[in-house]
Motif scaffolding. Structure first.
Motif, PDB file in Angstrom:
ATOM      1  N   ALA A 181    -145.871 -58.910  -4.604  1.00  8.55           N
ATOM      2  CA  ALA A 181    -147.282 -59.296  -4.523  1.00  8.55           C
ATOM      3  C   ALA A 181    -148.059 -58.329  -3.650  1.00  8.55           C
ATOM      4  O   ALA A 181    -149.211 -57.976  -3.956  1.00  8.55           O
ATOM      5  CB  ALA A 181    -147.407 -60.722  -3.987  1.00  8.55           C
ATOM      6  N   LYS A 182    -147.446 -57.870  -2.579  1.00  9.37           N
ATOM      7  CA  LYS A 182    -148.112 -56.904  -1.704  1.00  9.37           C
ATOM      8  C   LYS A 182    -148.303 -55.571  -2.422  1.00  9.37           C
ATOM      9  O   LYS A 182    -149.362 -54.939  -2.307  1.00  9.37           O
ATOM     10  CB  LYS A 182    -147.297 -56.699  -0.423  1.00  9.37           C
ATOM     11  CG  LYS A 182    -147.954 -55.742   0.572  1.00  9.37           C
ATOM     12  CD  LYS A 182    -147.266 -55.779   1.915  1.00  9.37           C
ATOM     13  CE  LYS A 182    -147.997 -54.911   2.930  1.00  9.37           C
ATOM     14  NZ  LYS A 182    -147.453 -55.054   4.293  1.00  9.37           N
ATOM     15  N   ALA A 183    -147.303 -55.156  -3.180  1.00  7.49           N
ATOM     16  CA  ALA A 183    -147.425 -53.908  -3.934  1.00  7.49           C
ATOM     17  C   ALA A 183    -148.540 -54.013  -4.972  1.00  7.49           C
ATOM     18  O   ALA A 183    -149.284 -53.047  -5.211  1.00  7.49           O
ATOM     19  CB  ALA A 183    -146.099 -53.580  -4.613  1.00  7.49           C
ATOM     20  N   LEU A 184    -148.670 -55.173  -5.601  1.00  4.80           N
ATOM     21  CA  LEU A 184    -149.703 -55.371  -6.615  1.00  4.80           C
ATOM     22  C   LEU A 184    -151.091 -55.519  -5.995  1.00  4.80           C
ATOM     23  O   LEU A 184    -152.095 -55.145  -6.609  1.00  4.80           O
ATOM     24  CB  LEU A 184    -149.383 -56.620  -7.449  1.00  4.80           C
ATOM     25  CG  LEU A 184    -148.192 -56.497  -8.404  1.00  4.80           C
ATOM     26  CD1 LEU A 184    -147.751 -57.875  -8.876  1.00  4.80           C
ATOM     27  CD2 LEU A 184    -148.549 -55.612  -9.592  1.00  4.80           C
ATOM     28  N   GLY A 185    -151.162 -56.095  -4.792  1.00  7.85           N
ATOM     29  CA  GLY A 185    -152.444 -56.316  -4.131  1.00  7.85           C
ATOM     30  C   GLY A 185    -152.981 -55.085  -3.438  1.00  7.85           C
ATOM     31  O   GLY A 185    -154.120 -55.092  -2.957  1.00  7.85           O
ATOM     32  N   THR A 186    -152.171 -54.033  -3.349  1.00  3.11           N
ATOM     33  CA  THR A 186    -152.614 -52.744  -2.823  1.00  3.11           C
ATOM     34  C   THR A 186    -152.608 -51.740  -3.989  1.00  3.11           C
ATOM     35  O   THR A 186    -152.428 -52.113  -5.134  1.00  3.11           O
ATOM     36  CB  THR A 186    -151.688 -52.286  -1.695  1.00  3.11           C
ATOM     37  OG1 THR A 186    -150.340 -52.192  -2.177  1.00  3.11           O
ATOM     38  CG2 THR A 186    -151.708 -53.295  -0.547  1.00  3.11           C
ATOM     39  N   ASP A 187    -152.768 -50.481  -3.687  1.00  2.00           N
ATOM     40  CA  ASP A 187    -152.782 -49.480  -4.754  1.00  2.00           C
ATOM     41  C   ASP A 187    -151.426 -48.818  -4.947  1.00  2.00           C
ATOM     42  O   ASP A 187    -151.337 -47.706  -5.471  1.00  2.00           O
ATOM     43  CB  ASP A 187    -153.852 -48.427  -4.473  1.00  2.00           C
ATOM     44  CG  ASP A 187    -153.640 -47.728  -3.131  1.00  2.00           C
ATOM     45  OD1 ASP A 187    -152.657 -48.050  -2.427  1.00  2.00           O
ATOM     46  OD2 ASP A 187    -154.469 -46.870  -2.785  1.00  2.00           O
ATOM     47  N   THR A 188    -150.355 -49.506  -4.547  1.00  2.00           N
ATOM     48  CA  THR A 188    -149.014 -48.915  -4.624  1.00  2.00           C
ATOM     49  C   THR A 188    -148.586 -48.644  -6.059  1.00  2.00           C
ATOM     50  O   THR A 188    -147.966 -47.620  -6.359  1.00  2.00           O
ATOM     51  CB  THR A 188    -147.994 -49.858  -3.956  1.00  2.00           C
ATOM     52  OG1 THR A 188    -148.405 -50.121  -2.605  1.00  2.00           O
ATOM     53  CG2 THR A 188    -146.604 -49.232  -3.934  1.00  2.00           C
ATOM     54  N   LEU A 189    -148.901 -49.552  -6.975  1.00  2.08           N
ATOM     55  CA  LEU A 189    -148.457 -49.436  -8.368  1.00  2.08           C
ATOM     56  C   LEU A 189    -149.613 -49.162  -9.324  1.00  2.08           C
ATOM     57  O   LEU A 189    -149.430 -49.211 -10.545  1.00  2.08           O
ATOM     58  CB  LEU A 189    -147.746 -50.730  -8.796  1.00  2.08           C
ATOM     59  CG  LEU A 189    -146.509 -51.132  -7.980  1.00  2.08           C
ATOM     60  CD1 LEU A 189    -145.966 -52.473  -8.452  1.00  2.08           C
ATOM     61  CD2 LEU A 189    -145.428 -50.065  -8.079  1.00  2.08           C
ATOM     62  N   GLY A 190    -150.770 -48.862  -8.791  1.00  3.55           N
ATOM     63  CA  GLY A 190    -151.961 -48.654  -9.612  1.00  3.55           C
ATOM     64  C   GLY A 190    -153.135 -49.354  -8.951  1.00  3.55           C
ATOM     65  O   GLY A 190    -153.017 -49.839  -7.815  1.00  3.55           O
ATOM     66  N   PRO A 191    -154.277 -49.425  -9.622  1.00  2.29           N
ATOM     67  CA  PRO A 191    -155.429 -50.123  -9.038  1.00  2.29           C
ATOM     68  C   PRO A 191    -155.051 -51.553  -8.641  1.00  2.29           C
ATOM     69  O   PRO A 191    -154.423 -52.276  -9.408  1.00  2.29           O
ATOM     70  CB  PRO A 191    -156.456 -50.117 -10.179  1.00  2.29           C
ATOM     71  CG  PRO A 191    -156.062 -48.959 -11.033  1.00  2.29           C
ATOM     72  CD  PRO A 191    -154.565 -48.882 -10.956  1.00  2.29           C
ATOM     73  N   ALA A 192    -155.421 -51.946  -7.425  1.00  2.00           N
ATOM     74  CA  ALA A 192    -155.016 -53.251  -6.898  1.00  2.00           C
ATOM     75  C   ALA A 192    -155.451 -54.383  -7.821  1.00  2.00           C
ATOM     76  O   ALA A 192    -156.567 -54.389  -8.346  1.00  2.00           O
ATOM     77  CB  ALA A 192    -155.614 -53.451  -5.509  1.00  2.00           C
ATOM     78  N   LEU A 193    -154.551 -55.348  -8.020  1.00  2.73           N
ATOM     79  CA  LEU A 193    -154.852 -56.521  -8.824  1.00  2.73           C
ATOM     80  C   LEU A 193    -155.384 -57.638  -7.928  1.00  2.73           C
ATOM     81  O   LEU A 193    -154.964 -57.784  -6.783  1.00  2.73           O
ATOM     82  CB  LEU A 193    -153.605 -57.012  -9.558  1.00  2.73           C
ATOM     83  CG  LEU A 193    -152.976 -56.073 -10.590  1.00  2.73           C
ATOM     84  CD1 LEU A 193    -151.799 -56.769 -11.277  1.00  2.73           C
ATOM     85  CD2 LEU A 193    -153.990 -55.619 -11.622  1.00  2.73           C
ATOM     86  N   ASN A 194    -156.270 -58.443  -8.479  1.00  2.38           N
ATOM     87  CA  ASN A 194    -156.786 -59.605  -7.777  1.00  2.38           C
ATOM     88  C   ASN A 194    -155.658 -60.625  -7.575  1.00  2.38           C
ATOM     89  O   ASN A 194    -154.813 -60.792  -8.456  1.00  2.38           O
ATOM     90  CB  ASN A 194    -157.916 -60.230  -8.591  1.00  2.38           C
ATOM     91  CG  ASN A 194    -158.665 -61.316  -7.853  1.00  2.38           C
ATOM     92  OD1 ASN A 194    -158.186 -62.437  -7.704  1.00  2.38           O
ATOM     93  ND2 ASN A 194    -159.854 -60.982  -7.394  1.00  2.38           N
ATOM     94  N   PRO A 195    -155.629 -61.320  -6.438  1.00  2.46           N
ATOM     95  CA  PRO A 195    -154.581 -62.334  -6.228  1.00  2.46           C
ATOM     96  C   PRO A 195    -154.516 -63.388  -7.331  1.00  2.46           C
ATOM     97  O   PRO A 195    -153.443 -63.920  -7.626  1.00  2.46           O
ATOM     98  CB  PRO A 195    -154.969 -62.970  -4.887  1.00  2.46           C
ATOM     99  CG  PRO A 195    -155.761 -61.921  -4.193  1.00  2.46           C
ATOM    100  CD  PRO A 195    -156.488 -61.159  -5.263  1.00  2.46           C
TER     101      PRO A 195
END
Length: 292
Positions: free
Chosen positions: A30-44
């Motif tokens: 969830a932290k990776a998805l909520g930041t730009d680690t894997l691409g543009p951050a996703l909304n929670p």
């Protein structure tokens, strides 16, 4: 899937520990998805949608194999439980994008404290000095983790605090559901309703995930389904007072994953606050077990 009569404390401890490792891993993704680690951050809201979507897919596959006997569910209790559970997990996923996973995880351990307080008006329970004392200790730890000074205050920690409050309300509904229905049915209905709620909530913020983000969303859902299954089976094989301390290993896994994934180490304030929260939560768990 679930064996309610076989008592095996060693296996119970192992299952609870595995469940906590899975739960902490969902927070990492969830932290990776909520930041730009894997691409543009996703909304929670989109992250929690993925959590329910893929968890339901996993549980549905299991149901197709084992063909469990299902009874008529209490829809009112399920809707209440799932609504608060969905909101709690969404707030938790939002918080870890901004604060260390160990801090957010420690604050989440306040949910039984809030459940205890809510049980007074909603369940008619009477609270003694031991449980009030445990709650005060845990809340002191949370206050430390909030770092309430102008220079160090973490506003995002309020998201984790809110998650704990909401999940405390979820625990009230779980108590009301306890023993009413088969546990696998409870998991299945919970994730089905959660997907319905999350699917509506995600519409305004939906964005096309990258391939890596789809993988992380699938990992969150499947890991959560595995965690719920392991946790239920662990709780069925030993007394709650025995297994409760093992659930706190979530904090250890969260700190380890945060360091390995993002290079974040807990500072002295985090360790102190988490330790105080765990002390209060452990006293509360012990007292609840004695009262049961």
């Amino acid at each position: 899937m679930f064996v309610p009569k076989t008592q095996n404390p060693a296996l119970a401890a192992a299952l609870i520990t595995v469940a906590t490792a899975f739960i902490a891993a969902t927070t990492l993704f969830a932290k990776a998805l909520g930041t730009d680690t894997l691409g543009p951050a996703l909304n929670p809201l989109q992250i929690s949608h993925g959590r329910f979507l893929f968890a339901l897919m996993g549980l549905g596959a299991v149901a197709a194999v084992i063909r469990p006997r299902l009874r008529h569910p209490n829809w009112g209790l399920h809707i209440g439980r799932t609504s608060f559970g969905w909101l709690g997990v969404t707030l938790m996923f939002a918080s870890v994008a901004y604060i260390p996973m160990a801090d957010a995880t420690a604050i989440s351990f306040l949910n039984p404290v809030f459940a205890m307080v809510l049980a007074i008006p909603l369940l008619g329970e009477r609270i003694g000095p031991w449980r009030w004392g445990a709650a005060a200790i845990a809340l002191l730890g949370a206050l430390i983790l909030l770092r309430p000074t102008p220079a160090s205050f973490q506003p995002a920690a309020l998201l984790a605090f809110g998650a704990a409050m909401v999940m405390g309300m979820e625990l009230i509904f779980i108590k009301k559901l306890a023993g009413r229905e088969p546990l696998f049915q409870v998991l299945l209905v919970n994730n089905l309703l959660g997907l319905v709620i999350a699917s509506v909530a995600v519409i305004p913020v939906w964005q096309a995930p990258t391939l890596e983000q789809w993988g992380a969303l699938a990992a969150i859902g499947l890991l959560m389904a595995c965690a719920q299954t392991a946790f239920i089976n662990g709780m069925a094989r030993a007394d709650a007072s025995f297994v409760a301390p093992f659930s706190y290993t979530t904090l250890i896994f969260a700190a380890a994953y945060d360091f390995l994934g993002f290079g974040t180490l807990p500072d002295g304030i985090s360790i102190l606050g988490a330790g105080i929260i765990l002390t209060g939560a452990a006293i509360l768990a012990w007292r609840e077990a004695r009262l049961s």
